[in-house]
Design an enzyme around this catalytic site. Structure first.
Site, PDB file in Angstrom:
ATOM      1  N   GLU A 190       0.848  -1.203   0.000  1.00 53.87           N
ATOM      2  CA  GLU A 190       0.000   0.000   0.000  1.00 53.87           C
ATOM      3  C   GLU A 190       0.883   1.253   0.000  1.00 53.87           C
ATOM      4  OE1 GLU A 190      -3.137  -0.248   2.944  1.00 53.87           O
ATOM      5  OE2 GLU A 190      -3.967  -2.045   2.007  1.00 53.87           O
ATOM      6  N   GLU A 218      -4.794  -9.011  -0.018  1.00 54.21           N
ATOM      7  CA  GLU A 218      -5.541  -8.716   1.218  1.00 54.21           C
ATOM      8  C   GLU A 218      -7.017  -8.672   0.860  1.00 54.21           C
ATOM      9  OE1 GLU A 218      -4.248  -5.502   3.767  1.00 54.21           O
ATOM     10  OE2 GLU A 218      -2.138  -5.927   3.326  1.00 54.21           O
TER      11      GLU A 218
HETATM   12  O1  AHR Z   1      -4.730  -6.259   7.221  1.00 60.87           O
HETATM   13  C1  AHR Z   1      -4.626  -5.098   7.980  1.00 60.87           C
HETATM   14  C2  AHR Z   1      -4.037  -3.929   7.204  1.00 60.87           C
HETATM   15  O2  AHR Z   1      -4.901  -3.558   6.166  1.00 60.87           O
HETATM   16  C3  AHR Z   1      -2.727  -4.169   6.505  1.00 60.87           C
HETATM   17  O3  AHR Z   1      -1.637  -4.028   7.352  1.00 60.87           O
HETATM   18  C4  AHR Z   1      -2.716  -3.101   5.461  1.00 60.87           C
HETATM   19  O4  AHR Z   1      -1.949  -3.442   4.328  1.00 60.87           O
HETATM   20  C5  AHR Z   1      -4.182  -2.900   5.132  1.00 60.87           C
HETATM   21  O5  AHR Z   1      -4.530  -1.586   5.102  1.00 60.87           O
END
Ligand code: AHR
Length: 528
Positions: free
Chosen positions: A200, A332
């Site tokens: 990110e 994610e």
């Molecule tokens: O999964 C939790 C967080 O969500 C991670 O660290 C981040 O990459 C995302 O914003």
């Protein structure tokens, strides 16, 4: 006598009402399975996991230390390892997430007593002993039979630091770093399947513009290499660039445009995408326990947006990469609910209910339908964090409905997608309209056909009739995951409230017939 007669009349009418309500509460669907047609491989890496240094995800969830009274192998919980082995976890992403861009790997190697305590400023500012570092992660990967997906620190690290980390892990030649690894107990070079270049980077990874990120990406891609001689050709480590976290496509466009004109000196193999199910927007506010069908419907609606999100990004990727060389990596995804009352809000602790399993199945089915481009995904997160497989409390462990979902989907790993057509219909609940049913099918390596059916409707039973062209089945068997309520959960006290049960299915004249419960996930195999 009169009173008895009245009772008989009343109970007969109640019975009739119940029977007709039952009949009304039934729907049906006809699936046409094109078993003679084949689609993309449902890459086993779509069933990957994410274990960030966050809350009790690593510490307590995986790592208890070698001196713990909790049974462990070299500090790693044996109960957790044996549960995870059943999921055939293809890869685990570590150490983050946002944490990755603050992680300095050298602090997590060598004798435990000499490792410095640091602060985990990404997640609650808690003290981190660094007891769980690179060698412990690799040991964990080895114990569960998985592959390593490491995220390199682009935000606060340097290309040199990342290059040395990779050399420490993968060099077979007797370099100083390989010798250091050997002195720490692992003479053999590790295999690293995947490396993420930042996380990110448009936000917690350094709030970079896309142009700034691209300059970093090129440098890391060029200079951070895998030195393991066994990782050549099809065994090569895949490099994954930061991709989008919003449906807009500007970031993807810029990164893919740069990729199209890359030369020999840099490259990447996958573009990451992050998308969570957060039905009420940020900060996440849906409770993970004690909710009803209205919240359930909203969550499913929100999760189904994944389809449109993928489509938008794929259209841009197809423009620059029609041959689909670059994979879309959803590293994610999952449901992000409100923190459980009484827990540290930075630890992202939530319960896991039947709702999570059902929305999980919808996501996995979307990935399967996009398997030509989406070739890897990592649910967030593995243990004690967000949509977890496992919850632990000291020596106790409970397997969540999402754990059972992943176990039911194991046969789909590396299976070949088979098209299924059906009229999903719709149902409306509390103003939210949703498809009534979802389904996928795939053929495994032995040729066996597998069918998954999700009945989204929380109230109505579904009669399923499936016809498959090109295959003659003699019988069928399978299991179904459902529970009394959409918010049913497994707890340490009652760990079996939501567990898969055998389902009966018949095959007659080449037709598969079964009835699936409301709010359920069912996986069937056709036996020839
Ligand atoms: O999964 C939790 C967080 O969500 C991670 O660290 C981040 O990459 C995302 O914003």
């Amino acid at each position: 006598m009169k009173r008895g007669g009245l009772r008989l009349t009343l109970s007969t009418s109640v019975l009739l009402l119940l029977v007709s309500a039952q009949l009304l509460a039934k729907e049906s669907v006809h699936l046409t399975i094109g078993a003679s047609k084949t689609g993309a491989r449902i890459n086993r890496n779509l069933f990957g996991q994410f274990a960030e240094n966050l809350g009790h995800g690593l510490y307590e969830g995986i790592w208890v230390g070698p001196d713990s009274p909790i049974p462990n192998t070299r500090g790693i919980r044996t109960d957790v390892v044996s549960a995870l082995r059943e999921l055939k976890v293809p890869n685990v992403r570590w150490p983050g997430g946002c944490f990755a861009d603050q992680y300095h790997w050298r602090k997590g190697i060598g004798p435990a007593a000499q490792r410095p305590a640091t602060l985990n400023s990404a997640w609650g500012g808690v003290v981190d002993s660094n007891a769980f570092g690179t060698d412990e992660f690799m040991d964990f990967i080895h114990q569960i039979g998985s592959e390593a997906y490491v995220s390199a620190n682009v935000g606060s690290g340097t290309p040199q630091e990342a290059a040395e980390w990779m050399e420490y892990m993968t060099a077979a030649a007797p370099t100083a770093l390989a010798k250091e690894r050997a002195a720490n107990g692992h003479p053999e070079a590790y295999k690293v399947g995947f490396m993420g270049i930042g996380n990110e980077s448009w936000s917690c990874g350094g709030d970079m513009t896309v142009d700034y990120y691209l300059s970093q990406l090129k440098i890391y891609s060029r200079f951070v290499s895998n030195d393991n001689p066994a990782q050549t050709g099809s065994n090569q480590m895949l490099k994954i660039a930061v991709g989008p976290g919003v449906p807009e496509t500007d970031w993807t466009d810029a990164v893919m445009k740069a990729w199209k004109s890359h030369d020999w000196s840099w490259n990447f193999d996958g573009l990451s995408l992050h998308w969570y199910t957060v039905p009420n927007g940020w900060p996440p506010s849906t409770p993970s326990t004690g909710f009803g069908v209205a919240d359930y419907g909203k969550s499913l609606k929100s999760t189904l947006f994944m389809e449109e999100f993928l489509r938008k990004q794929e259209t841009v990727m197809d423009k620059y990469d029609p041959e689909k060389k670059v994979a879309l990596v959803v590293d994610e995804w999952g449901a992000w609910h409100a923190p459980l009352p009484g827990t540290n809000k930075d630890f992202l602790v939530q319960q896991n209910s039947l709702r999570d399993a059902i929305l999980g199945s919808l996501n996995l089915n979307i990935f399967a339908r996009h398997a030509d481009r989406v070739r890897m995904a990592n649910i967030a997160q593995m243990i004690n964090v967000l949509q977890a497989m496992i919850l632990t409390d000291k020596e106790k462990m409970v397997l969540t409905p999402t754990y059972y979902l992943f176990r039911m989907y194991v046969p789909f790993q590396d299976a070949t997608f088979v098209p299924v057509s059906f009229d999903a219909g719709t149902y409306t609940q509390d103003g939210v309209t949703l498809p009534r049913v979802d389904a996928i099918a795939a053929r495994d390596g032995s040729g066996k056909l597998w069918i998954e059916i999700t009945n989204l409707d929380p109230e109505k039973t579904l009669d399923v009739e499936a016809e498959s062209t090109g295959i003659l089945a003699k019988s069928a068997k399978g299991e179904t995951l459902t529970a009394p309520a959409v918010d049913s959960v497994n707890t340490f006290a009652a760990p079996s409230a939501v567990v898969p049960k055998a389902v009966s299915a018949t095959v007659k004249d080449g037709k598969l017939e079964l009835t699936v419960a409301p709010k359920s996930v069912t996986v069937i195999s056709l036996e020839q």
